[in-house]
Design a protein around this motif. Sequence first.
Motif: not given
Length: 578
Positions: A170-178
């Motif tokens: 979840g962190t990877l998906v969220t902060f990758s986009a950011l």
Amino acid sequence: MAEDHATLHVSASKNTRHLLANFWRLCRPFWVDRAHWWQAWGLLVLVLSLTGGNIYLNKWFNTWQGDLYNALQTLDFGAFKKLILEFCWISGLTIVAGVYSTYFQQMLQIIWRRWLTRSLLNQWLTEQNYYRLQLTDHKTDNPDQRIAEDVDEFVSRSLGLFLSTLSDIGTLVTFSALLWQLSGPLRTILGGHQLVIPGYMFWIALVYAVIGTVITFWIGLPLVRLNFFQQRYEADFRYGLIRLRENADAVALYKGETQESTILQQRFGNVMSNFWLLMKKRKALGFYVSSYTQLSILFPMVVMAPRVFAKQVTLGVYIQIADAFGQVQGALSSFINNFTEWARWKSVVDRLSTFQSGLDQVAVMPRLQPEYAGQSMQVDLQSVTKPDGEVLLQDVSWSLQSGDRLMIQGRSGCGKSTLIRALAGIWPYAHGKLAYPEQGSTLFLSQRPYLPLGTLREAMYYPCPPRHDDAALAQLLELANLQHLQPQLDKRDMWSHILSIGEQQRVALLRALLNPPGVLLMDEATSALDSETEATLFAALLARLPGCIMVSVAHGDELRPYHNKVLSCTAPGNWQMT
């Protein structure tokens, strides 16, 4: 060289599939059990929701950091005050979500551990599987540790690693986009052509984490095997200490302290030797992981610094990018940061799956299951062998009617005790048919009686619940010359260490009078008694249990007057009834 790499790849793939299959076999029954699936899944959904909430709060905090540093850079005091108040909300919600996430995870953990412990205990204790397992399965060492410690570690580490992995995803998906959005494209000239790399900080984080993971796996792979053996050696050493405590009187009488010390020192030496190897591997892995982690803090700041000095990004965006890079890199580096946990988890899965496989194997082994019908004991044994296949008895049949008493005689080692265990239905290397009387239970008395933990009253009625008929009990204690134990009936103590072997045998014989069986099997159950006490107790058994079928093992002819039939071993494997 290419063939070697291909072979290693195939081997690793098979090992991974085997590990996942073992894990699924261990955890699946809990999650599909209808008795509590709603509770388990409800708690899991709740924990996952709180985990998702924590990821959202981390993203909110990232945005807050950017706004805060921008406010400081522009000297906007009004915005600064609002951001301080906003931080109170972020901090408060983070604390609540974190505390309750841990609380509900621990609640799910104890429910799962309770279920798995009960399941393994039931399988281990059902139909004497614990006895069969130690005879047939030499891969399963220290079942007590598997149930008491490995189950706890399996549940806690499985939940912890599963939830942390989902959180990382979840962190990877969220902060990758950011990170992709904040870092923007990188434009550079390569070979005379302009090269544009969109979201270049994301790709840098990805390459950084992949290289780090490969190196970590290479350094830390031996930890899996070392953790497995460490648990085994620790359990072996602990078992040696327990065994010494349980046999303290025998060791003291033999003055065997020197040999016991040698054995214990050898087992502890295995613990220490393996632990030194673990320490060295952990040190090497620790140096690398710590260096990797420290470098990951500085790395994005150095990479992004030129854009800050070129005034292409604000200080707030710079801080956001550094934080987002750290979140993405941390999520991608989950395997690196948790390698020791994964190694320990694999060793626990291997140990529990070995135990479960052993239980599955003994559960389907052929069993000499007695049938309960009629009034007689019918025995038709095709063969009784040792674990190595040596035949102890073959093609023997007999019938005992109500009140019959059979004595089994023969030289030492001919298989008398094994035959009794076969008649009790616990010897796994026996084939044939058994039929016991429909009415009454079967009671087995061994040469060294078992006295459970608890009060002396509970030990005397074992395995039945104790009764409080003190008058009848006092009469029986006097009969067995144990009246001195009357005041201690309800005292909890280590009775197997306090009572002599002769007193223990008398307590066991009284069980037959307190809980009258239909069939009484005795394996030299009076070997430690004097002839007068032995005669008194056998006379009491005959008088009070007239319809009981008795089968006794004896070396000499002292018990011959109390039996009307004799089964003798005339030669190895040959038996004769008279």
